[in-house]
Design an enzyme around this catalytic site. Structure first.
Site, short mmCIF file in Angstrom:
data_model
loop_
_atom_site.label_atom_id
_atom_site.label_comp_id
_atom_site.label_asym_id
_atom_site.label_seq_id
_atom_site.Cartn_x
_atom_site.Cartn_y
_atom_site.Cartn_z
N GLY A 50 12.72 -5.48 -11.63
CA GLY A 50 12.89 -5.35 -10.18
C GLY A 50 12.53 -6.62 -9.43
O GLY A 50 12.93 -6.80 -8.28
N HIS A 51 11.79 -7.51 -10.07
CA HIS A 51 11.29 -8.68 -9.36
C HIS A 51 11.58 -9.93 -10.17
O HIS A 51 10.68 -10.48 -10.81
CB HIS A 51 9.78 -8.53 -9.14
CG HIS A 51 9.22 -9.47 -8.11
ND1 HIS A 51 8.89 -10.77 -8.37
CD2 HIS A 51 8.94 -9.27 -6.80
CE1 HIS A 51 8.40 -11.34 -7.28
NE2 HIS A 51 8.42 -10.46 -6.31
#
Lengths: 179, 103
Positions: A50-51
């Site tokens: 997600g990052h």
């Protein structure tokens, strides 16, 4: 100043799922109220999904947590693991560079102010190899009695895992304790 | 410098920090204001103010000890946390720090 016994060995990966960001305490200087630790970011971890997708970066809040945990080990060492520091405020935190998975870091911290029931510390993170500065900041902690024995025991266990020995005559790096 | 000489500048400094840190208009901050009961300063903001005051005057405020005395019922909170009393304690600490520095 004391240096740890494993300084030239590869540091273990930080354990993000357990919120354990410090891999190894490298130096501890009680009189100068300074510490440095090593921390290695895993090559792969679900947070990078997600990052960010296609552009994995260590989140700045987790680099900040690394600084907080480094400060925490210093404060615990200074008070003989008698009282627990809790992060209370972040001041002037700057995230200067992107940090990729697999990076090996050194986080340093120094107590700048010793208050009654609180302390203020300056901390910084660098890439271990190039010494490039990644982030830095000033952090304030409340220092209070341990809320229970479970946490006290856990912090003692963590201290041992990262290379500290708590004894009757203070807190040392394990190498020092062994000599 | 005597304790009496300190008071005005100490109060102005303390009130200035509280105003800035807690976003309270300085004219609301009076010598008889209680830090938490009248000004509603929370403990973290007060800690931040104490940090600034310690840095400014080069003193160590025994906040843990004061809080313990209040929690134990040995003294009322106003003993330390009404600003004129707080500033009087700060003045004592300043005078003590100066006498140590001069000796």
């Amino acid at each position: 100043m004391m240096s740890g016994p494993l300084s030239e060995s590869p540091a273990a990966d930080m354990r993000i799922d357990k919120f354990q960001f410090v891999s190894l305490i490298e130096t501890l200087d009680i009189p100068a109220t300074k510490i440095s630790v090593r921390a290695r970011i895993p090559d792969d971890h679900s947070i990078f999904e997600g990052h960010f997708p296609g552009h994995p970066l260590m989140p700045g809040v987790l680099l900040t947590e690394l600084m907080a945990q480094t400060c925490g080990f210093l404060l615990l060492s200074l008070n003989g693991f008698a009282r627990m520091p809790f992060l209370a405020a972040l001041k002037e935190v700057k995230l200067r560079e992107f940090v990729r998975p697999g990076s090996e870091l050194v986080c340093s911290a120094e107590r700048a102010h010793d208050g009654s029931g609180y302390a203020v510390l300056n901390a910084s993170v660098r890439l271990r190899e190039s010494q490039k500065r990644i982030c830095d900041g000033t952090l304030m902690f409340r220092i209070v009695p341990f809320p229970n024995n479970e946490l006290r025991q856990h912090m003692g266990d963590r201290a041992h895992e990262v290379g500290l020995c708590i004894s009757g005559d203070g807190v040392h790096l394990l190498e020092k304790a062994a000599t | 410098m005597t304790e009496g000489d300190y008071m005005s500048s100490t109060f102005d400094t303390v009130a200035g920090f509280i105003s800035e840190i807690c976003d309270i208009p300085q004219e609301r901050i009076k010598p008889d204001s209680h830090v938490t009961e009248d000004l509603e300063v929370d403990s973290l903001d007060f800690l931040d103010a104490v940090f600034n005051i310690e840095q400014k005057f080069g003193i160590s405020i025994p906040l843990d000890d004061w809080t313990q005395q209040v929690n134990d019922g040995a003294v009322k909170g106003s003993r330390y946390f009404v600003l004129e009393n707080f500033c009087a304690e700060v003045d004592k600490l300043r005078a003590s720090a100066e006498s140590v520095a001069a000796s």
